[in-house]
Design a protein around this motif. Structure first.
Motif, PDB file in Angstrom:
ATOM      1  N   ARG A  21       3.513   8.980  13.288  1.00 31.40           N
ATOM      2  CA  ARG A  21       3.158  10.374  12.680  1.00 31.40           C
ATOM      3  C   ARG A  21       4.660  11.375  12.387  1.00 31.40           C
ATOM      4  O   ARG A  21       4.672  11.698  11.261  1.00 31.40           O
ATOM      5  N   ARG A  24       6.076   9.620   9.350  1.00 28.96           N
ATOM      6  CA  ARG A  24       5.292  10.116   8.096  1.00 28.96           C
ATOM      7  C   ARG A  24       5.854  11.281   7.687  1.00 28.96           C
ATOM      8  O   ARG A  24       6.302  11.786   6.685  1.00 28.96           O
ATOM      9  N   GLU A  25       5.859  12.274   8.707  1.00 33.09           N
ATOM     10  CA  GLU A  25       6.203  13.641   8.604  1.00 33.09           C
ATOM     11  C   GLU A  25       7.642  13.829   8.084  1.00 33.09           C
ATOM     12  O   GLU A  25       8.316  14.565   7.317  1.00 33.09           O
ATOM     13  N   THR A 179       6.442  16.685  20.475  1.00 32.98           N
ATOM     14  CA  THR A 179       6.967  17.629  20.254  1.00 32.98           C
ATOM     15  C   THR A 179       7.658  18.587  21.260  1.00 32.98           C
ATOM     16  O   THR A 179       8.445  19.282  20.979  1.00 32.98           O
ATOM     17  N   LYS A 185      12.687  14.834  16.148  1.00 32.15           N
ATOM     18  CA  LYS A 185      12.644  14.271  15.091  1.00 32.15           C
ATOM     19  C   LYS A 185      14.063  14.237  14.509  1.00 32.15           C
ATOM     20  O   LYS A 185      14.317  13.273  13.529  1.00 32.15           O
TER      21      LYS A 185
END
Ligand code: XMP
Length: 511
Positions: A21, A24-25, A179, A185
């Motif tokens: 995920r 993809r983000e 997160t 990220k």
């Protein structure tokens, strides 16, 4: 077909889907593979980046998941333009296999927030992040000695190695994908920069390139489309309809294997996708064969054969030169079409259609990606949020006894009742997929003081985003009680089984 350039090797972490995920983000596609599928993938699809997930095992244990050693060869040979990142267990495995040391030095597992200090120069994978930062840890073992040639690029407040690097091989003890790691990220993005990955996930350009590629092959010819009304076929239909207009005909085959009210939804979704629809009633045709089959692969092969005959005939009747289908990358992988073992023969993979062009416009995409396209093209929520349902449908959900019309009806009835209960309780909407199957093998029960000897219903629900791996869902006692009471009301049903087994080892469907 261009497949994702980032491979995630699943080593038993609860966070693996979060890695995918996060990628993809950031605009990158990825594929999650079990260790044994990695070698073929490396050979056939030349990825740029490999990420080893975390995992709960100790790398030195006998049964610990082992990525293939080719990863090490590939990673060490990696010049600029490809890179390996080991996360948690993945880092420990790299350290251990490259002759470092890994031990359980902590008195108990470290779980939760922790802080690390960055030691490397500003242009590494921590580039753009502060010297001291919070990260999320979840581990028992630690790297106690770096492998030759590696350097520590971050340490935790206790002095333990929190990140290591040699060339384009990186290891981080913490989880950048969650997160709770605020700069996670950025760290992943920096890693992808070292791998020289290019962004390959943007809905509008993907939609346009799918349409263009298909039109180049189709020219002015007509096409029929194997339409199930699900997210994949509705999305392909909606993408292609503006270009093909009246040259496109969606065809739905009703072989007696559809769920309650399924045809109503099929019609609604064809309308939303703006395609003309033809429904072919082929119940008796399928029944002649399926009513005698019990073996899973035999049923799949029979389904595929009849499906192909009917679709080919529909194409000829319409004057079409091509057949379109909503085959996904995962269907191709499971069918062994991308290298690796064939798990099941998916009905839409490898259909040889004499004289007809066979097009699979989304066969490079995964389900979650198609859902994003469906939203981007403004299909209704009933399309993009729809749970998958296999092409051979209820034929795969009558197990142990032949898929006769009567047995199909029991499976259909049980599916509808279970779904009603889960919908009313607001549970169904959060499941990736519900599977309700009739297991016809008789067992003994007692109803109204009398012995009964009947079949069982198996209820299975999974959570997943790409259907390549899946987590089984555990229902509460109250929910299980309501479902089993409702389903055993049917005279043929003696017991209800709930099946939360993960994939792997189980697959989502029973057959
Ligand atoms: P498995 O059972 O392989 O399922 O773990 C993964 C996903 O694929 C669906 N599935 C199929 N879909 N034709 C399809 O269109 C098939 O033959 C087929 N077999 C499995 C399954 O329902 C799940 O969503």
């Amino acid at each position: 077909m261009i497949l994702p350039k980032v491979v995630i090797i699943e080593l038993g972490s609860q966070y693996t889907l979060l890695i995918e995920r996060a990628l993809r983000e950031l605009g990158f596609r990825s594929v999650i593979l079990e260790p044994k599928r990695v070698v073929e993938w490396l050979l056939v699809n030349s990825p740029k980046a490999v990420i080893l997930s975390g995992g709960s095992a100790s790398c030195y244990d006998k049964d610990a998941p082992q990525p293939p050693h080719q990863i090490l060869v590939w990673g060490q040979a990696a010049k600029s333009g490809s890179a390996v990142l080991g996360i948690c267990y993945g880092m420990q495995w790299l350290a251990w296999r490259l002759r470092g040391k890994v031990k359980a030095v902590l008195k108990k597992k470290e779980y939760g927030e922790s802080s690390i200090r960055i030691l490397e120069k500003p242009n590494g994978i921590f580039s753009g992040t502060p010297e001291n930062q919070k990260v999320w840890m979840s581990h028992g073992d630690s790297v106690t000695k770096l492998p030759p040639g590696f350097k520590a690029v971050a340490r935790s407040s206790s002095g333990a190695i929190a990140a290591m690097q040699k060339g384009n091989i990186w290891g981080v003890q913490f989880h950048p994908e969650v997160t709770h790691t605020p700069f996670g990220k950025t760290i992943i993005q920096n890693f992808l920069r070292f791998a020289q990955c290019e962004k390959d996930w943007k809905p509008s350009s993907i939609i346009e390139s799918i349409r263009q590629a298909a039109m180049e092959q189709l020219g002015k010819n007509k096409a029929v489309f194997g339409f199930s009304g699900g997210v994949d076929s509705s999305t392909v239909a909606a993408i292609m309809a503006p270009a093909l207009k009246r040259n496109l005909l969606a065809v739905t085959i009703d072989g007696g294997h559809l769920r309650e009210k399924e045809l109503i939804e099929v019609r609604r979704h064809a309308k939303a996708a703006r395609v003309n629809l033809r429904i072919i009633d082929a119940k008796s045709r399928f029944n002649k064969v399926m009513a005698h089959s019990v073996d899973a692969e035999e049923k799949r092969k029979c389904f595929k054969k009849i499906y192909l005959l009917l679709l080919t005939k529909a194409a000829r009747d319409f004057g079409a030169k091509a057949i379109l289908q909503g085959t996904l990358a995962s269907d191709r992988i499971e069918s062994g079409a991308t290298g690796g073992a064939a798990i099941k023969s998916h009905h839409n993979v490898g259909l040889g259609m004499k004289g007809l062009l066979s097009l699979h416009p989304v066969s490079h995409l995964f389900k979650y990606e198609v859902r994003v396209l469906a939203k981007a093209i403004r299909l209704p929520k009933s399309v993009w949020a729809r749970q998958p349902f296999p092409g051979p449908g209820l034929f795969l959900r009558v197990v142990g006894v032949p898929a006769t019309l009567k047995n199909l009806d029991i499976a259909r009835w049980a599916d509808a009742r279970t779904r009603e209960i889960l919908e009313r309780r607001g549970i169904y909407q959060n499941l990736s997929q519900l599977v309700v199957a009739y297991i016809g093998i008789p067992t003994v029960g007692v109803k109204g003081d009398a012995r009964v000897y009947g079949g069982a219903i198996l209820v299975r629900a999974v959570e997943t985003s790409d259907f390549m791996t899946a987590k089984g869902v555990h229902f509460s006692e109250e929910v299980e009680e309501e479902i089993s009471s409702a389903l055993t009301r049917r005279p043929e049903v003696v017991r209800v089984w709930f099946d939360p087994t993960k994939k792997p080892p189980s697959t989502v469907e029973l057959e």
